[in-house]
Design a protein around this motif. Structure first.
Motif, PDB file in Angstrom:
ATOM      1  N   GLY A   1       0.659  -1.307  -0.121  1.00 12.36           N
ATOM      2  CA  GLY A   1      -0.003   0.053  -0.176  1.00 12.36           C
ATOM      3  C   GLY A   1       0.650   1.208  -0.138  1.00 12.36           C
ATOM      4  N   PHE A   2       0.466   2.110  -0.767  1.00 14.74           N
ATOM      5  CA  PHE A   2       1.096   3.390  -1.081  1.00 14.74           C
ATOM      6  C   PHE A   2       0.308   4.664  -0.422  1.00 14.74           C
ATOM      7  N   GLU A   3      -0.770   4.533   0.040  1.00 12.88           N
ATOM      8  CA  GLU A   3      -1.652   5.281   0.822  1.00 12.88           C
ATOM      9  C   GLU A   3      -2.217   6.323   0.356  1.00 12.88           C
ATOM     10  N   ILE A   4      -1.850   6.893  -0.656  1.00 12.36           N
ATOM     11  CA  ILE A   4      -2.650   8.333  -1.167  1.00 12.36           C
ATOM     12  C   ILE A   4      -3.802   8.280  -2.026  1.00 12.36           C
ATOM     13  N   SER A   5      -4.108   7.259  -2.470  1.00 14.84           N
ATOM     14  CA  SER A   5      -5.411   6.956  -3.416  1.00 14.84           C
ATOM     15  C   SER A   5      -5.766   5.634  -3.488  1.00 14.84           C
ATOM     16  N   PRO A   6      -6.973   5.174  -3.654  1.00 18.20           N
ATOM     17  CA  PRO A   6      -7.394   3.863  -4.023  1.00 18.20           C
ATOM     18  C   PRO A   6      -6.264   3.142  -4.664  1.00 18.20           C
ATOM     19  N   ALA A   7      -6.030   3.782  -5.848  1.00 15.19           N
ATOM     20  CA  ALA A   7      -5.181   2.756  -6.609  1.00 15.19           C
ATOM     21  C   ALA A   7      -3.727   2.615  -6.157  1.00 15.19           C
ATOM     22  N   ALA A   8      -3.272   3.612  -5.264  1.00 13.51           N
ATOM     23  CA  ALA A   8      -2.104   3.583  -4.556  1.00 13.51           C
ATOM     24  C   ALA A   8      -2.034   2.538  -3.555  1.00 13.51           C
ATOM     25  N   GLN A   9      -3.189   2.709  -2.700  1.00 14.75           N
ATOM     26  CA  GLN A   9      -3.301   1.884  -1.519  1.00 14.75           C
ATOM     27  C   GLN A   9      -3.472   0.325  -1.632  1.00 14.75           C
ATOM     28  N   SER A  10      -4.010   0.012  -2.919  1.00 13.50           N
ATOM     29  CA  SER A  10      -4.250  -1.346  -3.073  1.00 13.50           C
ATOM     30  C   SER A  10      -3.080  -2.015  -3.839  1.00 13.50           C
ATOM     31  N   LEU A  11      -1.977  -1.422  -4.070  1.00  5.14           N
ATOM     32  CA  LEU A  11      -0.806  -1.755  -4.578  1.00  5.14           C
ATOM     33  C   LEU A  11      -0.002  -2.514  -3.925  1.00  5.14           C
ATOM     34  N   VAL A  12       0.686  -3.574  -4.148  1.00  3.67           N
ATOM     35  CA  VAL A  12       1.715  -4.354  -3.403  1.00  3.67           C
ATOM     36  C   VAL A  12       2.676  -4.484  -4.359  1.00  3.67           C
ATOM     37  N   HIS A  13       3.655  -3.871  -3.817  1.00  2.30           N
ATOM     38  CA  HIS A  13       4.983  -3.914  -4.564  1.00  2.30           C
ATOM     39  C   HIS A  13       6.371  -4.428  -3.771  1.00  2.30           C
ATOM     40  N   LEU A  14       6.985  -5.348  -4.532  1.00  4.75           N
ATOM     41  CA  LEU A  14       8.236  -5.818  -4.022  1.00  4.75           C
ATOM     42  C   LEU A  14       9.508  -5.186  -4.701  1.00  4.75           C
ATOM     43  N   ARG A  15       9.994  -4.135  -3.956  1.00  5.42           N
ATOM     44  CA  ARG A  15      10.983  -3.325  -4.718  1.00  5.42           C
ATOM     45  C   ARG A  15      12.115  -4.219  -4.903  1.00  5.42           C
ATOM     46  N   LYS A  16      12.679  -4.428  -6.131  1.00  2.00           N
ATOM     47  CA  LYS A  16      13.911  -5.063  -6.392  1.00  2.00           C
ATOM     48  C   LYS A  16      15.071  -4.588  -6.131  1.00  2.00           C
ATOM     49  N   ARG A  17      16.100  -5.275  -5.975  1.00  5.99           N
ATOM     50  CA  ARG A  17      17.654  -4.610  -5.440  1.00  5.99           C
ATOM     51  C   ARG A  17      18.080  -3.915  -6.835  1.00  5.99           C
ATOM     52  N   VAL A  18      18.576  -2.836  -6.812  1.00  2.15           N
ATOM     53  CA  VAL A  18      19.050  -2.041  -7.847  1.00  2.15           C
ATOM     54  C   VAL A  18      20.342  -2.658  -8.030  1.00  2.15           C
ATOM     55  N   VAL A  19      21.294  -2.599  -7.183  1.00  2.00           N
ATOM     56  CA  VAL A  19      22.875  -2.877  -7.253  1.00  2.00           C
ATOM     57  C   VAL A  19      22.958  -3.467  -6.080  1.00  2.00           C
ATOM     58  N   GLN A  20      24.088  -4.456  -6.070  1.00  2.00           N
ATOM     59  CA  GLN A  20      24.506  -5.027  -4.989  1.00  2.00           C
ATOM     60  C   GLN A  20      25.148  -4.158  -3.911  1.00  2.00           C
ATOM     61  N   PRO A  21      25.165  -4.652  -2.638  1.00  2.00           N
ATOM     62  CA  PRO A  21      25.401  -3.886  -1.592  1.00  2.00           C
ATOM     63  C   PRO A  21      26.856  -3.442  -1.556  1.00  2.00           C
ATOM     64  N   ARG A  22      27.122  -2.177  -1.118  1.00  2.00           N
ATOM     65  CA  ARG A  22      28.680  -2.012  -1.078  1.00  2.00           C
ATOM     66  C   ARG A  22      29.068  -2.440   0.206  1.00  2.00           C
ATOM     67  N   GLY A  23      30.471  -2.849   0.217  1.00  2.00           N
ATOM     68  CA  GLY A  23      31.156  -3.408   1.205  1.00  2.00           C
ATOM     69  C   GLY A  23      30.602  -4.659   1.723  1.00  2.00           C
ATOM     70  N   GLU A  24      30.402  -4.421   3.282  1.00  2.00           N
ATOM     71  CA  GLU A  24      29.757  -5.544   3.863  1.00  2.00           C
ATOM     72  C   GLU A  24      28.404  -5.261   4.306  1.00  2.00           C
ATOM     73  N   ALA A  25      27.836  -3.963   3.926  1.00  2.00           N
ATOM     74  CA  ALA A  25      26.484  -3.426   4.397  1.00  2.00           C
ATOM     75  C   ALA A  25      25.289  -4.610   4.296  1.00  2.00           C
ATOM     76  N   ARG A  26      24.456  -4.464   5.272  1.00  2.00           N
ATOM     77  CA  ARG A  26      23.494  -5.084   5.221  1.00  2.00           C
ATOM     78  C   ARG A  26      22.195  -4.227   5.289  1.00  2.00           C
ATOM     79  N   SER A  27      20.999  -4.982   4.827  1.00  2.00           N
ATOM     80  CA  SER A  27      19.748  -4.204   5.172  1.00  2.00           C
ATOM     81  C   SER A  27      19.458  -4.231   6.673  1.00  2.00           C
TER      82      SER A  27
END
Length: 795
Positions: free
Chosen positions: A527-553
């Motif tokens: 859900g993205f909150e601001i409208s019916p279309a936004a709030q009904s959206l489920v989105h798995l954001r893809k990793r754009v690039v590999q993590p730098r160094g040893e960083a973790r989410s």
């Protein structure tokens, strides 16, 4: 030339609450640009912060490896030593386990950056789950400064988070009310939606001390004195009630306005007051047509008669077991309170012209339906709770709640809650720091104010907090009384901090963990909150690039720490994919399906309006309040020693409340979010810092001239708590008695030779160093970051 490989990856920018839909450009494995994605419900535009995302990812000062302190906290050199993740996690788990066994898990505080102004929304629920699974009821996450007014205080009115979860239906609104909220800077997706609404003819009211952003396009701009918003809301409501500009049918049927109030103790009159054997949970109203009392039963949500015949005004002598009582409808008491704020008094208190007050009232009535949103501009005050309730009361008069074009809870995909509420017993929740002093405030939902946290560390009240697990919260730049906060963090037995950059708060940690930017990890958004279309959206954001160094989410760190604490079974044995699938299960959408649909999946849900009127089995749904009505009159607050009506209280630090300081500190200091930075972040990014090289304070040319100050001069900002500096910026739309500063300045940008600023002395620019945390809202603990007193002089 070698072949160029370019990818265009659908995603969304998580750097703030707007979560704008975007396309990430990756060339030969390197993230090179972020562009708006108009096909996404929030992707019509992208701000400068989002466009600077590649700079954030590749900045030279990023934390890339776990570090541990090797020198005492009083030493100017922490002696940071690079360590492995295994050592960092083992050290963290051993210390947290030691504190829990010796002092109880409540001795460990958790902190997190605000989801409104950071990417912590990727992981917020999981951080809370870790906290509760560990057994701590204590989270310091800025609720008193960023969220209480829209998620907490209005629950006493609506039984729901308004406008936090019931958001403005901008696509259908006839009138839009923004109060202490500038979406151009705070939520770009709202700004673009509002611009579209204005093009189709919607009207706009903006309440803001500064004429910026959408205030320049407003039909009515109310330039309120900082901290007096509550009086303004009551004054507008007074005009609407006096002139009959309110939805009387809505007030009768869906608020507790018709319920009679006892004159002796202020309680709502109950059936038990009338006769032996009556119920204490059924209430009494006055039926005008019948000329007598009528019973209302919250269990069914129904009156014993036609709600259209209920009286909203008058005094009625009711025979009770305590003798005859002269009772009045709650709405009559609301009207009486509002009558104390006629336009002339509002102008005197708020500095808003009479004509503007009346214009706002007329627009709210004639241009309905009304959609409103209020932000931190009305939350960072010592009267924040009553202000939020007063605005909610005003909004109720329009009858627009949960109607098309009003404030609506848009339908979202069904999910399992993963925040771990089931892990804390009622006894442990009662140990939340701040619960004894402010039981109706953020502590009710395990949120702790920064001052309550500092007091628990330094004064050991109500008990000693000895540890801190921090996720991105730069407390010492974002909260008041930075000096006291610094002393508190230095006094902790153990502190682990996860972040992208070293900052003045992280520098006091014992272990620092490197975190990925949101473009280096996968994240689930429901859900993205601001409208019916936004709030009904489920989105798995893809990793754009590999993590730098040893960083973790942050999510990976949460799951890693949980396993080290032997809490793995509450975290799916560390399997994040399985955890996401559990969260998604009720929606019928799988993680596999989301990975195959990089632009997200629209859940098959439909937004319903006026849900409060739905019936099942003869029971009206109503509202989640004790009376099942919108509570203009709160007996809940009355029973805890607070006013049942949202009366205005003068800010505790102002020329009015502290006249003895007015000569030395004649100006009112407020502050505002900088459009180029997410609070205390991003000043190291060259493309942004070039456009805002130095900290500034805005003041009116008249105020500047009276002090011999020219545009660009370095000036000293002095309050009763100390002084810092900034460059003068002249703004002729400000009231000459008000100045507006910027918080969050500390970080250097060596690429353009822009300096950093000391966070804890007068040569720096940390305005929160000179704002006291010793005065606060009695319900929420909100502090006066937006309404203080100061003087400005050439430095």
């Amino acid at each position: 030339m070698p072949d160029q490989h370019q990818e265009r990856i659908p995603c969304f920018c998580a750097l703030c609450v707007s979560r704008c839909g975007a396309i990430a450009l990756v060339e030969n494995g390197r993230f090179t640009a972020l562009e708006p994605d108009p096909s996404h419900p929030t992707g019509q535009a992208l701000c400068a912060k989002g466009r600077a995302a590649p700079e954030l990812v590749y900045h030279a000062d990023r934390l890339l490896h776990p570090l541990k302190r090797t020198r005492p906290k009083g030493d100017p050199d922490p002696g940071w030593q690079r360590i492995s993740w295994d050592e960092a996690l083992d050290l963290t788990a051993a210390n947290l386990r030691r504190l829990a066994e010796r002092y109880g898990p409540e001795s460990v505080m958790f902190s997190a950056a605000s989801p409104s102004t950071s990417a912590i929304s990727d992981s917020a629920e999981w951080i809370e789950r870790l906290m509760r699974a560990f057994g701590s009821p204590n989270l310091c996450a800025s609720m008193e400064l960023c969220g209480w007014g829209r998620y907490g205080a209005t629950r006493y009115t609506f039984g729901a988070a308004v406008p936090g979860q019931y958001l403005p239906d901008l696509e259908n609104a006839g009138c839009i009310l923004f109060w202490g909220y500038n979406p151009n800077k705070a939520r770009l997706a709202h700004a673009t939606s509002t611009a579209s609404a204005l093009k189709r003819g919607a009207r706009l009211i903006v309440v803001d001390p500064r004429r910026i952003g959408l205030a320049k396009k407003a039909d009515a701009w109310l330039q309120v004195r900082p901290g007096t918003d509550g009086a303004l809301a009551l004054g507008i409501a007074n005009i609407m009630i006096e002139r009959g500009w309110y939805d009387s049918a809505f007030v009768r049927e869906w608020t507790n306005g018709p319920l009679l109030v006892r004159p002796d103790d202020g309680r709502l009159l109950t059936e038990a007051d009338l006769a032996d054997g009556g119920s204490r949970t059924r209430f009494v109203a006055w039926n005008e047509a019948a000329g007598g009392p009528v019973i209302y039963d919250p269990a069914t949500g129904r009156y014993a008669g036609d709600p259209a015949q209920l009286s909203l005004f008058g005094e009625y002598r009711i025979p009770t077991r305590d003798g005859e009582l002269a009772c009045r409808p709650a709405f009559d008491l609301v009207a009486a309170l509002c009558r104390r704020y006629p336009p002339e008094r509002v102008q005197s208190i708020c500095w808003v012209e009479l004509e503007q007050v009346e214009r706002a009232a007329r627009l709210l009535w004639e241009a309905r339906p009304v959609a409103y949103y209020a932000w931190s501009g009305v939350e960072q005050h010592t009267n924040a709770s009553e202000t939020a309730r007063a605005i909610a009361q005003l909004y109720t008069l329009t009858g627009s709640f949960d109607a098309p074009g009003g404030n609506v809870q848009f339908a979202a995909a069904a999910t399992n809650n993963v925040a771990g509420h089931e892990f804390l017993t009622a006894e442990q929740r009662a140990r939340t720091v701040g619960m004894a002093e402010r039981p109706m405030g953020p502590a009710r939902i395990q949120h702790v104010t920064s001052e309550e946290f500092y007091r628990a560390v330094l004064d050991r009240q109500p008990y000693a907090v000895r540890g801190l697990v921090g996720f991105g919260a730069n407390l010492l730049l974002s909260h008041p009384d930075s000096g006291r906060g610094r002393a508190a963090l230095a006094a902790l037995d153990f502190y682990v901090h996860a972040d992208l950059f070293m900052n003045p708060t992280a520098e006091l940690a014992d272990v620092v963990l490197p975190v990925t930017s949101p473009f280096e990890h996968e994240a689930l958004r429901i859900g993205f909150e601001i409208s019916p279309a936004a709030q009904s959206l489920v989105h798995l954001r893809k990793r754009v690039v590999q993590p730098r160094g040893e960083a973790r989410s942050d999510v990976e760190i949460v799951f890693d720490v949980a396993r080290r604490l032997d809490l793995g079974e509450r975290f799916w044995d560390g399997d994040i994919d399985t955890a996401y699938d559990y969260q998604l299960a009720p929606s019928g959408i799988s993680l596999e399906a989301l990975r195959a649909s990089p632009q997200g999946i629209q859940a098959a849900v439909a937004t319903r309006y006026r849900k409060y009127a739905e019936e099942e089995g003869g029971v009206v749904r109503g509202f989640e309040t004790p009376t099942r009505k919108i509570e203009l009159y709160s007996q809940t607050l009355l029973e805890h020693g607070y006013s049942p009506l949202p009366d205005f209280e003068e800010p505790l630090v102002s020329p009015v409340s502290q006249p003895e300081l007015a000569e030395r500190y004649p100006l009112i200091f407020t502050c505002a979010k900088h459009t180029l930075f997410c609070e205390s972040q991003h000043r190291a990014l060259p493309s942004l810092r070039r456009r805002a090289r130095d900290p500034e304070i805005e003041l009116h040319p008249e105020a500047a001239a009276a002090r011999g100050i020219n545009a660009g001069d370095w000036v000293s900002i002095e309050t009763p708590k100390g002084r810092v500096r900034a460059r003068a910026s002249l703004n002729d739309t400000l009231d000459p008695r008000v100045v507006c500063g910027q918080h969050g300045w500390w970080q250097a940008c060596p690429e353009i030779d822009a300096p950093g600023y000391p966070a804890f002395d007068a040569s720096g620019a940390n305005v929160n160093l000179i704002i006291g945390g010793d005065v606060a809202d009695p319900i929420s603990g909100s502090t006066p970051l937006r309404a203080y007193i100061c003087e400005i002089s050439r430095a």
